[in-house]
Design an enzyme around this catalytic site. Structure first.
Site, mmCIF file in Angstrom:
data_model
loop_
_atom_site.group_PDB
_atom_site.id
_atom_site.type_symbol
_atom_site.label_atom_id
_atom_site.label_comp_id
_atom_site.label_asym_id
_atom_site.label_seq_id
_atom_site.Cartn_x
_atom_site.Cartn_y
_atom_site.Cartn_z
ATOM 1 N N HIS A 1 5.465 -5.277 12.656
ATOM 2 C CA HIS A 1 4.863 -5.227 11.324
ATOM 3 C C HIS A 1 5.361 -6.344 10.410
ATOM 4 O O HIS A 1 4.595 -7.222 10.038
ATOM 5 C CB HIS A 1 5.132 -3.868 10.674
ATOM 6 N N GLU B 1 -5.775 5.341 -15.512
ATOM 7 C CA GLU B 1 -5.473 4.038 -16.111
ATOM 8 C C GLU B 1 -5.257 2.936 -15.084
ATOM 9 O O GLU B 1 -5.734 1.812 -15.262
ATOM 10 C CB GLU B 1 -4.236 4.131 -17.017
ATOM 11 N N GLY C 1 -1.781 -7.979 -2.217
ATOM 12 C CA GLY C 1 -0.379 -7.888 -1.814
ATOM 13 C C GLY C 1 0.180 -6.572 -2.293
ATOM 14 O O GLY C 1 0.600 -5.732 -1.487
ATOM 15 N N PRO C 2 0.193 -6.322 -3.627
ATOM 16 C CA PRO C 2 0.559 -4.986 -4.104
ATOM 17 C C PRO C 2 -0.453 -3.983 -3.551
ATOM 18 O O PRO C 2 -1.647 -4.056 -3.847
ATOM 19 C CB PRO C 2 0.451 -5.108 -5.629
ATOM 20 N N GLY D 1 -0.584 1.915 3.905
ATOM 21 C CA GLY D 1 0.112 1.724 2.640
ATOM 22 C C GLY D 1 -0.830 1.717 1.453
ATOM 23 O O GLY D 1 -0.526 2.287 0.397
ATOM 24 N N HIS E 1 4.481 9.490 -26.692
ATOM 25 C CA HIS E 1 3.247 8.777 -26.989
ATOM 26 C C HIS E 1 3.462 7.604 -27.949
ATOM 27 O O HIS E 1 2.500 6.943 -28.329
ATOM 28 C CB HIS E 1 2.213 9.736 -27.593
ATOM 29 N N HIS F 1 3.870 -11.191 8.657
ATOM 30 C CA HIS F 1 3.456 -9.935 9.271
ATOM 31 C C HIS F 1 2.451 -10.246 10.383
ATOM 32 O O HIS F 1 1.248 -10.382 10.116
ATOM 33 C CB HIS F 1 2.811 -9.018 8.232
ATOM 34 N N ILE G 1 1.725 3.065 11.438
ATOM 35 C CA ILE G 1 2.976 2.312 11.378
ATOM 36 C C ILE G 1 3.178 1.754 9.969
ATOM 37 O O ILE G 1 2.264 1.187 9.374
ATOM 38 C CB ILE G 1 2.991 1.140 12.385
#
Length: 681
Positions: A279, A431, A132-133, A174, A492, A31, A205
């Site tokens: 990107h 959570e 990254g995530p 993001g 649950h 990127h 973008i």
């Protein structure tokens, strides 16, 4: 268009851009556009803002820089290289070499280079967390900021200010679209973390194109509502704009700050800047050369670092950081003399070691047929440990009374807005952010824990996976572990969750079968400093086994052990975990009375059992005994390795049902008679 300049600051910024372009293009992967856009921010933070000594990158009072938009990893690698950040060994000792060498950058995204596609914690000094995530990094940054507040409140004195660092997180569209970021921002705003600054790359973008395809909210207004100080920067290339914005952060004493930075992705690339083409793919060598011409760089020279740039970083960040570190080191030496007990606690944090005697108050539970829920014995064990580990802090996603995760001993206290000394954290019903925040807490050296109902690990899995990737010793306390939840019904009642958590490499999943196994599982988990642990606990009671009749619970340290045995070779091996271990015990008694030779194996942690020698595994589970039965109120999936092709499983194959827990067990045939039948009795 020309942005060429001989100004040294601009030259340094453009060097970050040029190195990033060249690395991505050489790898033909990555990127490039975001590092090109954000280079002024990284430059301004490192060279003119942060309290950071590149010669001591693990200095406890350093400012933290978190690149939450981890796809822009070359921004970090280029900056760390130019800043002269030193490498460290696996024990944190500083080496006489650079953390990020130019050869590493030249081998970006290749096997063997520390410059991975996304920043990976511990691969190189200066990388504060694995990102990254999207949204993960900003949630970590909240935990880091909370740690600073806690450390300052508990260890600073009027004469010795050891902890006053700030946390800067660079995030993207993001990041802020992901729900975890909003959860974490809500926590930070509520807690008034004025040591936390997010810098938002507002470039409009994403991979698919303009953000207007899916995103039209007013981010500033959202963060105002979350209790943040909101600052706008219209042009990051004017460094004075960034300097003023950072001063606004520093002068704000009751809120975290978000600096909304308008940027142009791919800045300087004439045909691709401000498009999604800059990107997620290399620009192409022709476009790279055109961008270099715009910067005034030699267009065909790759990985070019102009004269004076490295010296420029050394004369600013290097000199300022060295002075800051020296001053802090003098304060630390004085503190050690004046406060030896507190200093010993801090040294344990710095060394990432447990204090001596941390387990001296671990309880031993008397045998009892009535027994107790393992969530209850967990609460007792947790408190026994935490009172002797003064830097163990944590909390629950609004479920502490049910999780039994609150610290109740004298002086534990609560961590609240402007009251940061307490050790009970309150995450609210968040959570995912909770798990991400506790990752950040553990990255500062504190021992953090997070608690919720086991079924809600669905919301936490991303952060749990990252704690395993980063080898952080986070403790997840997960109660209400099966269809034993009863009346709350299938939404649950976790069924697939044991298999799902056991599938995360490096996450040690413990499901203790009685109160003494709880204590031993905690002991084992705490002593493992390089892996997270999930403590999976029941709501319903289970008998506390008599340990003069059955084997000692210390066998939990090996993950699985022989709980009770027979003379000679067994006819059948019954194995189970958690609340179903008791079914194995009672079924074994019935089978033994009928003339069967029975061995019962407790398997509280398959992950650790799998790490034992083949000889030990064969000792517990003799290969010649193929008549094996596993019992667990979850799916069979993770048991096949241990029961073999001829083994039987008594458990679940679908979702649960609503009703009293004993009736639910009967409804699904998880009972003593089913175990006896499966064993061939």
């Amino acid at each position: 268009m020309s942005v060429a300049s001989t100004d040294l600051e601009t030259l340094a910024v453009d060097t970050i851009r040029s190195l990033s372009m060249d690395a991505v293009q050489t790898a033909n992967s990555g990127h490039p556009g975001t590092p090109m856009a954000l280079a002024p921010i990284a430059y301004q933070l490192f060279n003119h803002t942060m309290q950071y000594d590149p010669s001591h990158p693990n200095w406890p009072n350093r400012d933290r820089f978190v690149l939450s938009c981890g796809h822009a990893s070359m921004l970090l690698y280029s900056t760390l290289h130019l800043a002269g950040v030193k490498a460290t060994d696996k024990d944190g000792n500083v080496l006489d070499e650079l953390s990020i060498k130019l050869d590493d950058i030249k081998n970006f995204r290749q096997i063997g280079s520390v410059c991975a596609g996304h920043p990976e914690y511990a691969e190189a000094a200066g990388i504060e967390t694995t990102t990254g995530p999207l949204g993960a990094g900003v949630s970590n940054s909240v935990g880091m900021a909370m740690s600073q507040k806690w450390l300052a409140e508990n260890y600073n004195t009027d004469q010795h200010k050891l902890f006053d660092y700030n946390v800067f997180a660079l995030c993207s569209d993001g990041d802020l679209m992901e729900g975890v970021a909003c959860e974490a921002a809500s926590v930070a705003g509520h807690l008034k973390l004025d040591n936390l600054c997010w810098l938002y790359d507002d470039n409009s973008i994403t991979i698919e194109g303009d953000t207007s395809l899916s995103f039209s909210e007013d981010v500033g207004k959202r963060f105002e509502g979350l209790g943040w100080n909101v600052v706008h920067v219209s042009d990051v290339n004017e460094l004075s704009n960034l300097s003023k914005a950072i001063e606004s952060f520093r002068s704000c004493t009751d809120k975290p700050t978000i600096i909304i930075c308008k940027t142009i992705i791919g800045w300087g690339a004439p045909n691709k800047q401000n498009t999604h083409g800059a990107h997620g793919a290399p620009l192409g060598w022709d476009e790279v050369e055109l961008a270099k011409k715009a910067y005034g760089f030699p267009p065909e020279e790759k990985f070019h670092i102009p004269d004076g740039v490295i010296e420029h970083f050394a004369n600013n960040l290097g000199q300022r950081g060295a002075a800051d570190y020296q001053k802090w080191n003098e304060t630390w030496a004085a503190y050690q003399s004046a406060n030896p007990e507190k200093a010993a606690e801090l040294q344990a944090i710095f060394d990432r070691k447990l204090p001596e005697g941390w387990d001296k108050d671990l309880p031993e539970f008397e045998a009892s047929e009535k027994g107790d829920a393992t969530r209850n014995s967990s609460g007792k064990v947790l408190n026994a440990i935490a009172k002797n580990v003064p830097f163990m802090i944590g909390g629950s996603a609004d479920l502490a009374p049910s999780n039994k995760s609150d610290l109740t001993f004298e002086g534990a206290g609560d961590f609240l807005p402007n009251q940061y000394a307490g050790r009970n954290l309150h995450f609210g019903i968040r959570e995912h952010a909770m798990a991400g925040i506790v990752n950040g807490i553990c990255l500062t050296g504190l021992r953090g824990y997070a608690a919720t109902f086991f079924v809600f690990t669905d919301y936490m899995r991303g952060a749990m996976r990252l704690s395993a990737i980063m080898h952080q010793p986070i403790l997840y306390i997960l109660t209400h572990d099966s269809i034993g939840v009863g009346e709350d019904g299938p939404t649950h009642q976790p069924v697939e969750h044991l298999s799902a958590c056991r599938a995360i490499p490096g996450l040690n999943v413990f499901r203790p079968g009685d109160a003494n196994e709880v204590a031993e599982c905690y002991r084992t988990a705490m002593e493992i400093s390089d892996h997270p642990a999930a403590m999976v606990l029941s709501r319903q009671n289970m008998a506390t086994l008599c340990r003069t009749k059955y084997a000692a619970a210390s066998g939990c340290a090996k993950g699985g052990y022989v709980l009770s045995d027979c003379e000679g070779t067994p006819d059948v091996i019954l194995m189970g975990s958690g609340s179903e271990l008791g079914l194995c015990v009672t079924a074994a008694e019935k089978l033994t009375a009928a003339g069967k030779k029975v061995r019962v194996v407790s398997m509280p942690c398959m992950d650790l059992f799998a790490q034992q020698s083949q000889a030990y595994q064969d000792q517990v589970l003799p290969p010649e005994v193929t008549n094996r039965v596993a019992v667990e109120a979850g799916l069979r999936m993770s048991w096949d390795r241990w029961i073999g092709l001829q083994g039987k499983f008594v458990g679940m194959s679908g979702y649960g049902a609503s009703g009293p827990y004993a009736e639910v067990y009967e409804h699904f045939g998880i009972n003593e008679d089913a175990v006896v039948a499966a064993a061939g009795g």
